[in-house]
Design a protein around this motif. Structure first.
Motif, PDB file in Angstrom:
ATOM      1  N   PHE A 439       0.816  -1.209   0.000  1.00 21.39           N
ATOM      2  CA  PHE A 439       0.000   0.000   0.000  1.00 21.39           C
ATOM      3  C   PHE A 439       0.852   1.262   0.000  1.00 21.39           C
ATOM      4  O   PHE A 439       0.654   2.172  -0.821  1.00 21.39           O
ATOM      5  CB  PHE A 439      -0.921  -0.020   1.217  1.00 21.39           C
ATOM      6  N   LEU A 440       1.801   1.343   0.897  1.00 26.28           N
ATOM      7  CA  LEU A 440       2.619   2.554   1.004  1.00 26.28           C
ATOM      8  C   LEU A 440       3.514   2.730  -0.215  1.00 26.28           C
ATOM      9  O   LEU A 440       3.638   3.833  -0.751  1.00 26.28           O
ATOM     10  CB  LEU A 440       3.456   2.514   2.283  1.00 26.28           C
ATOM     11  N   GLN A 441       4.136   1.647  -0.671  1.00 28.78           N
ATOM     12  CA  GLN A 441       5.027   1.757  -1.822  1.00 28.78           C
ATOM     13  C   GLN A 441       4.260   2.121  -3.085  1.00 28.78           C
ATOM     14  O   GLN A 441       4.750   2.881  -3.929  1.00 28.78           O
ATOM     15  CB  GLN A 441       5.781   0.441  -2.034  1.00 28.78           C
ATOM     16  N   ASN A 442       3.043   1.598  -3.208  1.00 27.33           N
ATOM     17  CA  ASN A 442       2.190   1.954  -4.343  1.00 27.33           C
ATOM     18  C   ASN A 442       1.963   3.457  -4.388  1.00 27.33           C
ATOM     19  O   ASN A 442       2.016   4.085  -5.453  1.00 27.33           O
ATOM     20  CB  ASN A 442       0.861   1.203  -4.244  1.00 27.33           C
ATOM     21  N   ALA A 443       1.724   4.053  -3.214  1.00 27.90           N
ATOM     22  CA  ALA A 443       1.510   5.496  -3.146  1.00 27.90           C
ATOM     23  C   ALA A 443       2.805   6.268  -3.407  1.00 27.90           C
ATOM     24  O   ALA A 443       2.811   7.270  -4.139  1.00 27.90           O
ATOM     25  CB  ALA A 443       0.938   5.861  -1.781  1.00 27.90           C
ATOM     26  N   ILE A 444       3.883   5.827  -2.823  1.00 29.95           N
ATOM     27  CA  ILE A 444       5.176   6.498  -3.015  1.00 29.95           C
ATOM     28  C   ILE A 444       5.564   6.490  -4.491  1.00 29.95           C
ATOM     29  O   ILE A 444       6.063   7.487  -5.026  1.00 29.95           O
ATOM     30  CB  ILE A 444       6.246   5.822  -2.139  1.00 29.95           C
ATOM     31  N   ASP A 445       5.314   5.371  -5.150  1.00 26.53           N
ATOM     32  CA  ASP A 445       5.634   5.267  -6.575  1.00 26.53           C
ATOM     33  C   ASP A 445       4.822   6.256  -7.412  1.00 26.53           C
ATOM     34  O   ASP A 445       5.231   6.608  -8.528  1.00 26.53           O
ATOM     35  CB  ASP A 445       5.360   3.854  -7.078  1.00 26.53           C
ATOM     36  N   ARG A 446       3.686   6.701  -6.868  1.00 24.84           N
ATOM     37  CA  ARG A 446       2.859   7.686  -7.570  1.00 24.84           C
ATOM     38  C   ARG A 446       3.129   9.109  -7.079  1.00 24.84           C
ATOM     39  O   ARG A 446       2.365  10.030  -7.385  1.00 24.84           O
ATOM     40  CB  ARG A 446       1.371   7.336  -7.395  1.00 24.84           C
ATOM     41  N   GLY A 447       4.186   9.283  -6.300  1.00 22.01           N
ATOM     42  CA  GLY A 447       4.590  10.609  -5.861  1.00 22.01           C
ATOM     43  C   GLY A 447       3.912  11.105  -4.610  1.00 22.01           C
ATOM     44  O   GLY A 447       3.982  12.300  -4.300  1.00 22.01           O
ATOM     45  N   LYS A 448       3.290  10.214  -3.846  1.00 20.50           N
ATOM     46  CA  LYS A 448       2.604  10.612  -2.621  1.00 20.50           C
ATOM     47  C   LYS A 448       3.545  10.503  -1.419  1.00 20.50           C
ATOM     48  O   LYS A 448       4.426   9.643  -1.383  1.00 20.50           O
ATOM     49  CB  LYS A 448       1.366   9.747  -2.376  1.00 20.50           C
ATOM     50  N   HIS A 449       3.315  11.381  -0.439  1.00 19.93           N
ATOM     51  CA  HIS A 449       4.069  11.302   0.812  1.00 19.93           C
ATOM     52  C   HIS A 449       3.273  10.392   1.743  1.00 19.93           C
ATOM     53  O   HIS A 449       2.484  10.845   2.575  1.00 19.93           O
ATOM     54  CB  HIS A 449       4.249  12.690   1.423  1.00 19.93           C
ATOM     55  N   ALA A 450       3.474   9.093   1.592  1.00 19.23           N
ATOM     56  CA  ALA A 450       2.673   8.091   2.303  1.00 19.23           C
ATOM     57  C   ALA A 450       3.401   7.632   3.558  1.00 19.23           C
ATOM     58  O   ALA A 450       4.426   6.956   3.477  1.00 19.23           O
ATOM     59  CB  ALA A 450       2.392   6.907   1.390  1.00 19.23           C
ATOM     60  N   GLN A 451       2.856   8.007   4.717  1.00 20.12           N
ATOM     61  CA  GLN A 451       3.449   7.627   5.994  1.00 20.12           C
ATOM     62  C   GLN A 451       2.780   6.362   6.520  1.00 20.12           C
ATOM     63  O   GLN A 451       1.619   6.076   6.222  1.00 20.12           O
ATOM     64  CB  GLN A 451       3.287   8.778   6.983  1.00 20.12           C
ATOM     65  N   ALA A 452       3.488   5.623   7.353  1.00 19.61           N
ATOM     66  CA  ALA A 452       3.028   4.302   7.783  1.00 19.61           C
ATOM     67  C   ALA A 452       1.688   4.349   8.511  1.00 19.61           C
ATOM     68  O   ALA A 452       0.888   3.423   8.394  1.00 19.61           O
ATOM     69  CB  ALA A 452       4.095   3.655   8.665  1.00 19.61           C
TER      70      ALA A 452
END
Length: 476
Positions: A439-452
């Motif tokens: 979930f988090l890596q999917n968001a990071i790969d889309r440029g999101k600042h996804a925190q745990a």
């Protein structure tokens, strides 16, 4: 749409009116203003039953909002413009807060369902007008509704207060183990008590209870139990894949053998499916109300589909508008992204509200639960592959070969892709990514600042303010 379904949904509307006097600000409550005389009648039982179903089988804006929240923080949904965009932008940006109204609405609707289920579970054993068969059936339905509600709450918020008929008003959150035990207990009891068929479309069945239990086991990584429970659904021999995925969601195919459980909708304000009205692009040639918001599928997601995949035909990529201009929805420029037409236009649509049911559990998911759970439990890929291929080939694609799948990681990647292509616009993607720690890596790969801490949503601020015994999820 059949008469029993229409009667069921209209019953929802009247039950909402009947129970509105019982609403209090804080919905985590066991109390009610229903009189004992009312509860002791079959009419009272039916009214509260309808209210309970209405609060879990979300239709209207609440129905699509649940899917929007589940998907807008993933790679299968994007929204532009309109009032809806203001509500969804924080989810797309990974900046949502405890004050977000959709979180409050979801919390309250599920606790209203729990309230109603508790009332009936308390009244059923000594009810003067119900025979033993009716008591067993109703008990199964209320365990189903309560387990359904707690499972959804757990997937969004983690452990939650467990309300019983004798609870105090202001409860602390139960432990994670207690919440999980309650969900398993309720859905297991429902599966034991319910029949395989129901006289009224939209009511719970044994297959629905087992299917939701399999979903829950999968999401909580109880792989063996998920596999065993999915097998129990298959062993009922009541369900199967619809032959043509392109017509699976057609209005005249509602209630088909693949739909194990669905939220019934009708073309009636507040009780319909508003997905298509929000997904229609500007100037689309239809008399159906076209809203200002633009609910889209990201172009990048659309481009992951394999050529020849018939599920692509449920997605609009080009149309001729009312002025005769051909519009390309694959430019990826703002709202010129593809549109999900999985929920088709309804000729009887009232304003935004059409009669397209919301699928909650399909046989395709049972097959994919079985495939994923078996391999995650360490079983042979060759034995699990037929379940995956049954869904894959139904879409018009060549089957996967064992020789091309070297290990567990590759198999799970195929399963997650299949689920992505099969269940877009059905609210599954967030849970799939969470379950497999993507979930988090999917968001990071889309440029999101996804925190745990974003793996859970926050307890709604209105509930925190009303109940000093609640503890907020970390990070909010």
């Amino acid at each position: 749409m059949n008469i029993s379904l229409k009667t069921f949904i209209i019953g929802f509307a009247f039950s909402c009116l009947a129970c509105s006097c019982a609403e209090q600000f804080l919905d985590v409550q066991p109390g009610s203003q229903y009189s004992s005389d009312f509860l002791n009648t079959k009419e009272g039982i039916e009214a509260i039953t309808n209210s309970a179903y209405q609060n879990i089988l979300l239709t209207g804006d609440a129905g699509v909002n649940r899917i929007y929240v589940e998907e807008s923080c993933t790679d299968v949904f994007v929204n532009f413009r309109g009032l809806l965009n203001g509500n969804l932008q924080p989810f797309m940006d990974f900046t949502w807060a405890a004050s977000q109204g959709y979180l409050q609405d979801f919390w309250r609707s599920n606790y209203r369902a729990i309230r109603d289920a508790n009332l009936l579970l308390n009244a059923i054993p000594e009810h003067p007008q119900l025979n033993d068969d009716e008591k067993r059936q109703l008990s199964g339905e209320m365990h189903f509704i309560r387990g359904f509600a707690y499972a959804y709450l757990y997937s969004w918020f983690g452990s939650v207060p467990l309300v019983t008929p004798d609870s105090e008003l202001l409860l602390a959150r139960s432990s994670d183990a207690e919440t999980r035990a309650q969900i398993e207990s309720d859905l297991s009891a429902a599966a034991d008590e319910l029949n395989t068929t129901t006289p009224l479309y939209g009511r719970a069945t044994k297959g629905a209870a087992l299917g939701l239990l399999a979903q829950y086991y999968l999401q909580t990584r109880q792989w063996e139990k998920a596999s065993e429970t999915a097998q129990q659904v298959m062993d009922l021999k009541l369900y199967g894949l619809w032959s043509d995925v392109r017509t699976l969601f057609a209005l005249n195919n509602e209630g088909n053998k693949e739909m194990i459980y669905a939220a019934p909708a009708i073309a009636m304000t507040g009780y319909g499916n508003v997905w298509i009205a929000n997904a229609l692009p500007p100037g689309y040639p239809t008399d159906v109300m076209n809203t200002a918001t633009q609910v889209c599928l990201p172009l990048a997601f659309y481009q992951t589909f394999t050529d020849g995949d018939q599920r692509k035909e449920l997605i609009l990529t080009r149309y001729t508008n009312k002025n005769g201009a051909v519009i390309d929805l694959t430019t990826g420029e703002e709202y010129q992204n593809p549109r999900s037409f999985k929920y088709p236009l309804d000729p009887a649509q009232v304003e935004r509200h059409g009669g397209m049911d919301f699928p909650i559990l399909r046989y395709a998911e049972i097959l994919l639960i079985k495939a994923e759970a078996d391999v995650m439990a360490g079983k042979n890929i060759a034995d699990a592959l037929p379940y995956l291929n049954e869904v894959h080939t139904r879409a018009g694609l060549a089957p996967y070969r064992k020789v091309d799948i070297p290990d567990q990681d590759h198999f799970i990647e195929l399963v997650l892709n299949e689920r992505k292509w099969e269940f877009f616009s059905e609210g599954r993607r967030r849970q799939d990514l969470l379950r497999q720690d993507q979930f988090l890596q999917n968001a990071i790969d889309r440029g999101k600042h996804a925190q745990a801490f974003r793996k859970l949503f926050p307890i709604p601020q209105s509930e925190m303010d009303a109940n000093p015994n609640l503890v907020q999820n970390d990070g909010y």
